[in-house]
Motif scaffolding. Structure first.
Motif, PDB file in Angstrom:
ATOM      1  N   ILE A 222       0.860  -1.182   0.000  1.00 57.88           N
ATOM      2  CA  ILE A 222       0.000   0.000   0.000  1.00 57.88           C
ATOM      3  C   ILE A 222       0.897   1.233   0.000  1.00 57.88           C
ATOM      4  O   ILE A 222       1.807   1.349   0.828  1.00 57.88           O
ATOM      5  N   THR A 260     -10.691   3.168   3.893  1.00 60.45           N
ATOM      6  CA  THR A 260     -10.554   2.432   5.152  1.00 60.45           C
ATOM      7  C   THR A 260      -9.300   1.566   5.192  1.00 60.45           C
ATOM      8  O   THR A 260      -8.672   1.426   6.247  1.00 60.45           O
ATOM      9  N   GLN A 261      -8.905   0.980   4.071  1.00 65.06           N
ATOM     10  CA  GLN A 261      -7.728   0.114   4.059  1.00 65.06           C
ATOM     11  C   GLN A 261      -6.466   0.919   4.375  1.00 65.06           C
ATOM     12  O   GLN A 261      -5.641   0.507   5.202  1.00 65.06           O
ATOM     13  N   LYS A 262      -6.305   2.065   3.715  1.00 66.97           N
ATOM     14  CA  LYS A 262      -5.143   2.906   3.997  1.00 66.97           C
ATOM     15  C   LYS A 262      -5.184   3.438   5.421  1.00 66.97           C
ATOM     16  O   LYS A 262      -4.150   3.530   6.086  1.00 66.97           O
ATOM     17  N   LYS A 264      -6.582   2.101   8.164  1.00 69.41           N
ATOM     18  CA  LYS A 264      -6.247   1.067   9.145  1.00 69.41           C
ATOM     19  C   LYS A 264      -4.781   0.672   9.078  1.00 69.41           C
ATOM     20  O   LYS A 264      -4.101   0.560  10.109  1.00 69.41           O
TER      21      LYS A 264
END
Length: 346
Positions: A222, A260-262, A264
């Motif tokens: 990421i 949300t992925q980045k 968290k």
């Protein structure tokens, strides 16, 4: 006025707060000139070595202080309420917001600002870098290397054992049971934890990489831009201010405009805690202080820190501290009783 030492800086802050010193069994207790209900600041120190300040006050009039301090300090603590803005020369504006913090401070200069009407509550410990290094070398026989810690960078996280010791010092101060021996003992415990962190590079919170651009999550990478990192920091501030009733991940993601992925992944990497772990930690820290310093019913404390059902609060507290809230309060009362007995022994 441009202050050139930590002592001078503190003196200017207290003057702007209209605080005056009062007699105390140990240390100096500063109070507002019109009474402690308007603000208090107990201060304990071993000059040239370390000090502890516990602040609880409201800013009546805005003020700012410029500083140019050549000295080297290790500072850490917990901010419970309030935010003060500061700007170091050559860097963007930053702030101390509700959270734990740690900074290796060396030869800083800049300006700090306090805003009218803001209530500030927090605890800060300062250890002189020379004292830390000399004491560690005296005990271990080996020099200590602080060069791996980024200088003048604030970390918004402390290992749990350090947080617990800070809470113990707060409780001893509140009960007027802090003395020079117990104070130095707690400082040495804190220094021991920091020394251990320096000896375990894989776990040391201040040895994390400064470059957050690429994170590995499972079998994926990421990429985080500087703007993404700023969004994660904003999320941290929102959670710190609303820990008792934190927003959902989805709502938080919308507020900081980051998926949300980045959010968290970035939060876990920057603060070494998941979002849930971080808010739970703040809840438990606040609950522990209430248990030790008030007579509030345990159910009411649970509700105060965000638990609608007492059973859920008790379960979470036991998982965090290894004992129930009742056991934690009883243990604290027993420790105070033993401390009182030791002080009256011939």
């Amino acid at each position: 006025m441009n202050v050139t030492s930590a002592r001078q800086f503190r003196s200017e802050v207290l003057k702007n707060l209209h605080f005056i010193p009062k007699n105390a069994t140990y240390g100096t207790r500063y109070e507002h000139t019109n009474g402690p209900q308007l603000g208090v600041f107990p201060l304990y120190e071993k000059p040239g070595c370390y000090n502890l300040g516990i602040a609880d006050y409201t800013i009546e009039e805005p003020f700012k202080i410029s500083f140019d301090n050549p000295n080297h300090y290790i500072r850490f603590g917990i901010v419970y309420l309030g935010t003060t803005s500061f700007k170091l020369h050559g860097k963007p504006v930053s702030s101390f917001s509700p959270s734990s913090f740690f900074v290796l401070e060396q030869a800083i200069s800049g300006q700090q600002v306090w805003n009218r009407g803001q209530h500030y509550k927090g605890t800060e410990i300062t250890i002189h870098e020379d004292y830390f290094c000399k004491k560690i070398e005296e005990i271990t026989g080996q020099p200590v290397d602080l060069s791996t810690i980024p200088v003048n960078r604030t970390f918004y996280y402390l290992p749990l054992p350090m947080v617990q010791i800070i809470q113990q010092l707060q409780t001893l101060s509140t009960k007027e049971q802090l003395n020079p021996v117990s104070f130095e003992g707690k400082i040495l415990e804190l220094m021991g934890i920091l020394y251990q962190e320096l000896q375990t590079p894989d776990n040391a919170f201040f040895r994390r990489e400064n470059d957050y651009e690429t994170l590995v999550v499972g079998d994926r990478q990421i990429q985080l831009t500087p703007e993404d990192i700023s969004c994660v920091a904003k999320a941290h501030d929102i959670l710190s201010e609303n820990y008792a009733n934190p927003p959902t991940i989805e709502s938080l993601s919308e507020q900081v405009t980051l998926n949300t992925q980045k959010l968290k992944a970035g939060f876990s990497h920057m603060y070494q805690l998941t979002i849930r772990e971080y808010t739970t930690s703040l809840k438990m820290q606040a609950a522990a202080i209430l248990l030790c310093t008030t007579s509030m019913h345990i159910h009411d404390i649970g509700y105060e820190v965000g638990y609608s059902y007492p059973a859920n609060f008790i379960k979470a507290f036991r998982q965090f501290f290894g004992q129930t809230p009742y056991q934690y309060r009883q243990k604290n009362q027993q420790d105070r009783h033993l401390n009182n007995e030791s002080l009256i022994q011939p």
